[in-house]
Write a protein that holds these residues in place. Structure first.
Motif, mmCIF file in Angstrom:
data_model
loop_
_atom_site.group_PDB
_atom_site.id
_atom_site.type_symbol
_atom_site.label_atom_id
_atom_site.label_comp_id
_atom_site.label_asym_id
_atom_site.label_seq_id
_atom_site.Cartn_x
_atom_site.Cartn_y
_atom_site.Cartn_z
ATOM 1 N N UNK A 147 0.826 -1.205 0.000
ATOM 2 C CA UNK A 147 0.000 0.000 0.000
ATOM 3 C C UNK A 147 0.863 1.258 0.000
ATOM 4 N N UNK A 148 1.933 1.246 0.816
ATOM 5 C CA UNK A 148 2.810 2.415 0.874
ATOM 6 C C UNK A 148 3.512 2.640 -0.466
ATOM 7 N N UNK A 149 3.918 1.551 -1.112
ATOM 8 C CA UNK A 149 4.555 1.704 -2.419
ATOM 9 C C UNK A 149 3.583 2.303 -3.439
ATOM 10 N N UNK A 160 -8.524 10.990 0.122
ATOM 11 C CA UNK A 160 -9.627 10.028 0.204
ATOM 12 C C UNK A 160 -9.103 8.604 0.030
ATOM 13 N N UNK A 161 -8.143 8.424 -0.893
ATOM 14 C CA UNK A 161 -7.575 7.077 -1.077
ATOM 15 C C UNK A 161 -6.833 6.629 0.172
ATOM 16 N N UNK A 162 -6.094 7.538 0.787
ATOM 17 C CA UNK A 162 -5.350 7.178 2.002
ATOM 18 C C UNK A 162 -6.306 6.789 3.116
ATOM 19 N N UNK A 178 -9.807 0.308 5.619
ATOM 20 C CA UNK A 178 -9.810 -1.111 5.250
ATOM 21 C C UNK A 178 -8.855 -1.904 6.124
ATOM 22 N N UNK A 179 -7.674 -1.352 6.374
ATOM 23 C CA UNK A 179 -6.694 -2.032 7.224
ATOM 24 C C UNK A 179 -7.224 -2.188 8.650
ATOM 25 N N UNK A 227 -9.480 -5.676 13.000
ATOM 26 C CA UNK A 227 -10.552 -6.065 13.937
ATOM 27 C C UNK A 227 -11.063 -7.471 13.631
ATOM 28 N N UNK A 228 -11.179 -7.795 12.341
ATOM 29 C CA UNK A 228 -11.666 -9.125 11.975
ATOM 30 C C UNK A 228 -10.682 -10.198 12.416
#
Length: 234
Positions: free
Chosen positions: A116-118, A165-167, A173-174, A179-180
């Protein structure tokens, strides 16, 4: 032919002592519980997936071996010691598999974060290159007969909002996945605790039955001794 009661009782005691020594020898010297060895390092997502699959298979094998050891323990004289040793081996084996599972899952999570960072860094670089290209491009000259063009509205705020917004979406999501995973871990620990409690109750019932059978056998032996001692010599 007359039988000496004293010789008969001495032979009976000798036989009982020999049986006791044989039972103690069968239960003595349990195999040492294996030391918990650190799991091997993980270097790729594919290796992490292979380790997680292997952990699932090994857990099933560990449970099967534990059930077999319990069955063998109930055939021995010192049932409690044998059961305790089997439980310790069972706990140690599950702990080793848990360590492998935790390490592989952590590697996969970190791999997702790195990817994700890349992606974000690449998107930021493209954005900066586009902005630099737009800033360096000279404006087109306006025709003499045409009115002056309206000033171009900067796209920087819109691009910045889209990037933010993407960040935020990636972070949400992470957090949801974290939590799951935590919920799955809690559910597994609860199932494990329930399983261990059921096994403890079964072992206790088996031990109680074995103790009751031993008391009955001892009472029968005492009655037989008393009957033999009270019988008239022939």
């Amino acid at each position: 032919m007359k039988h000496d009661p004293t010789s008969f009782m001495r032979a009976l005691r000798s036989a009982g002592a020999a049986g006791m020594l044989a039972a103690l020898a069968a239960c003595a010297g349990p195999e040492p519980v294996p030391r918990e060895i650190p799991p091997p390092p993980v270097t790729s997502v594919a290796q992490a997936d292979q380790q997680l699959a292997a952990v699932a298979r090994e857990r099933a094998a560990i449970e099967a071996r534990f059930a077999e050891r319990e069955r063998v323990c109930y055939t021995k004289f010192l049932v409690t010691n044998c059961i305790n040793e089997a439980r310790e081996r069972h706990r140690s084996a599950l702990a080793a598999q848990r360590a492998i599972e935790v390490q592989a899952a952590r590697f996969k999570r970190q791999a997702k974060v790195d990817e994700r960072d890349r992606n974000l860094a690449e998107a930021e670089q493209r954005y900066q290159e586009q902005e630099a290209h737009l800033a360096a491009a000279p404006p087109k000259p306006a025709p003499d007969v045409a009115p002056a063009p309206a000033p171009r509205k900067s796209s920087v705020p819109a691009r910045t909002a889209q990037r933010d917004a993407r960040v935020r979406a990636a972070q949400q999501k992470e957090a949801a996945e974290t939590d799951k995973r935590a919920a799955n871990v809690r559910a597994y620990e609860e199932r494990k605790a329930e399983s261990e409690e059921r096994q403890r109750r079964v072992a206790q019932r088996q031990a109680d039955k074995a103790a009751k059978a031993a008391r009955q056998a001892a009472e029968s032996a005492d009655k037989a001794k008393a009957a033999a001692a009270g019988a008239p010599a022939q």
